[in-house]
Design a protein around this motif. Sequence first.
Motif, PDB file in Angstrom:
ATOM      1  N   LEU A   1       0.799  -1.336   0.035  1.00 17.72           N
ATOM      2  CA  LEU A   1      -0.015   0.022  -0.228  1.00 17.72           C
ATOM      3  C   LEU A   1       0.747   1.126   0.026  1.00 17.72           C
ATOM      4  CD1 LEU A   1      -2.351  -1.125   2.902  1.00 17.72           C
ATOM      5  CD2 LEU A   1      -2.953  -1.009   0.342  1.00 17.72           C
ATOM      6  N   SER A   2       1.869   1.301   0.564  1.00 16.38           N
ATOM      7  CA  SER A   2       2.740   2.482   0.748  1.00 16.38           C
ATOM      8  C   SER A   2       4.053   2.176   1.748  1.00 16.38           C
ATOM      9  CB  SER A   2       2.059   3.450   1.579  1.00 16.38           C
ATOM     10  OG  SER A   2       2.730   4.611   1.909  1.00 16.38           O
TER      11      SER A   2
ATOM     12  N   CYS B   1      -2.922   1.253   7.260  1.00 16.66           N
ATOM     13  CA  CYS B   1      -3.147   0.183   6.240  1.00 16.66           C
ATOM     14  C   CYS B   1      -4.771   0.052   5.896  1.00 16.66           C
ATOM     15  CB  CYS B   1      -2.728  -1.029   6.590  1.00 16.66           C
ATOM     16  SG  CYS B   1      -1.023  -1.578   6.720  1.00 16.66           S
TER      17      CYS B   1
ATOM     18  N   LEU C   1      -5.492   3.148   3.697  1.00 13.06           N
ATOM     19  CA  LEU C   1      -4.987   3.170   2.277  1.00 13.06           C
ATOM     20  C   LEU C   1      -5.724   2.049   1.646  1.00 13.06           C
ATOM     21  CD1 LEU C   1      -1.237   3.517   3.250  1.00 13.06           C
ATOM     22  CD2 LEU C   1      -2.567   4.811   2.030  1.00 13.06           C
ATOM     23  N   ALA C   2      -5.964   0.894   2.442  1.00 14.59           N
ATOM     24  CA  ALA C   2      -6.773  -0.160   1.684  1.00 14.59           C
ATOM     25  C   ALA C   2      -8.079   0.147   1.216  1.00 14.59           C
ATOM     26  CB  ALA C   2      -6.639  -1.579   2.423  1.00 14.59           C
TER      27      ALA C   2
ATOM     28  N   TRP D   1      -9.229   1.067  -2.175  1.00 16.42           N
ATOM     29  CA  TRP D   1      -8.677   0.279  -3.363  1.00 16.42           C
ATOM     30  C   TRP D   1      -9.702  -1.377  -3.064  1.00 16.42           C
ATOM     31  CZ3 TRP D   1      -6.121   1.551  -7.248  1.00 16.42           C
ATOM     32  CH2 TRP D   1      -5.374   2.658  -7.123  1.00 16.42           C
TER      33      TRP D   1
END
Length: 86
Positions: free
Chosen positions: A4-5, A72, A75-76, A79
Amino acid sequence: MHCLSVALDVLTLIGEIMTVRVVDADVFDSLAADFVDRNDEGAVVPERYRFMEQGVRGPLDAGMVAPAGAGCLELAWPWREHLLPA
């Protein structure tokens, strides 16, 4: 497994690779059967949260998730259609 990053924790200055792994719920339950319910970082939340808006926002808004885990999830979430099987 999805990256993710890459991030830098501002409090510890430790770099982190933020990832997410999608696992079938029954497979996870089988693998997690022997997990501990407490460690040096605290207690594991006993409830199961679905990867749906309330299942993500609830624990995040309640401060139940450690910073890296919260990152996480944040960010997830955008998506989710790409991460979850059809």
